[in-house]
Enzyme design. Structure first.
Site, short mmCIF file in Angstrom:
data_model
loop_
_atom_site.label_atom_id
_atom_site.label_comp_id
_atom_site.label_asym_id
_atom_site.label_seq_id
_atom_site.Cartn_x
_atom_site.Cartn_y
_atom_site.Cartn_z
N HIS A 80 41.25 40.10 45.69
CA HIS A 80 42.71 40.23 45.60
C HIS A 80 43.23 41.29 46.58
O HIS A 80 43.34 42.47 46.23
CB HIS A 80 43.11 40.64 44.17
CG HIS A 80 43.04 39.53 43.18
ND1 HIS A 80 44.13 38.73 42.88
CD2 HIS A 80 42.02 39.07 42.42
CE1 HIS A 80 43.79 37.84 41.98
NE2 HIS A 80 42.51 38.02 41.68
N GLU A 122 46.18 41.88 47.50
CA GLU A 122 47.43 42.50 47.03
C GLU A 122 47.16 43.70 46.13
O GLU A 122 48.04 44.53 45.92
CB GLU A 122 48.31 41.46 46.32
CG GLU A 122 47.95 41.15 44.89
CD GLU A 122 46.72 40.27 44.70
OE1 GLU A 122 46.35 39.99 43.54
OE2 GLU A 122 46.12 39.86 45.72
N CYS A 170 41.76 34.19 45.19
CA CYS A 170 41.02 34.06 43.94
C CYS A 170 41.11 32.61 43.44
O CYS A 170 40.55 31.72 44.06
CB CYS A 170 41.52 35.07 42.91
SG CYS A 170 40.34 35.33 41.54
#
Length: 221
Positions: free
Chosen positions: A191, A193, A96
């Site tokens: 993202h 994660e 990002c």
């Protein structure tokens, strides 16, 4: 065991998810701070530049007309980490803001506000949308050509930095991932994660896969 540096601390949920994703790939996350990164970099196998606030547009030659929560000290710190990481020949993964910062470091620029609902987060979390992946790119080896990812940003790449190649686009043609022609550098606008573990959803890709590629392929080259 691979040691992967992550810029920032574990004081918030977002940072913990980066660390958890690295651990899920049987690697050791190492927190980098402004006072420790120079000492720690030589002990690492790769570095992750995570998401965060907007980059000061002055960094890419623009007046600030839409950037939010700008932090000049943080920009300087993370740009220095990128510089030192590349000088030491370590792989880099920008996520990002991290991808945007890599592009800016390499001479690119950003759209300060894309003003498109498909990319901004919702009160309930990330927005999910479709993307297309370039054949023979690092992403094409781990995901199908069409994969849905998450999104929570209002800025995007405008001009690519030196050596950067776009390898993924959203349905409205925003660049969603890049890789470098010569350097062990990759980046995602999304993202990963938050596309694994407790965030996993059947309607989007598995974020662990891109961390596995970074750690097991790029950081082992």
């Amino acid at each position: 065991m691979k040691r992967i540096g992550i810029v920032g601390g574990e004081g918030v949920l977002l940072s913990r998810e980066y660390h958890n994703a690295v651990r899920a790939c049987a690697a050791q996350p190492v927190t980098l701070t402004p006072t420790s990164y120079k000492e720690l970099l030589p002990t690492l196998d790769g570095v992750v530049i995570p998401g965060g606030s907007d980059i000061n547009p002055v960094r890419y030659g623009q007046e600030n007309v839409a950037a939010e929560d700008v932090n000049d000290a943080n920009d300087s710190y993370e740009l220095e980490v990128i510089d030192q990481t590349l000088r030491q020949g370590l792989p880099l993964f920008g996520i990002c803001r991290g991808m945007q910062l890599l592009v800016v470091f390499l001479g690119g620029s950003l759209q300060q506000d894309i003003n498109r609902e498909i990319h901004t987060g919702t009160p309930h979390g990330d927005r999910i949308h479709g993307t297309s992946i370039k054949a023979h790119s690092f992403l094409s080896s781990i995901y199908p050509q069409m994969v849905r990812v998450n999104s929570a940003h209002h800025q995007a790449i405008r001009d690519l930095g030196d050596g950067c190649v776009p390898v993924q686009w959203s349905d409205d043609n925003v660049i969603e991932a890049v890789q470098h022609k010569r350097l062990p550098v990759i980046g995602t606008q999304w993202h990963p994660e938050r596309m694994r573990g407790g965030y996993a959803r059947p309607d989007m890709g598995d974020g662990t896969r891109v961390f596995q590629y970074f750690i097991k392929d790029l950081c082992s080259a």
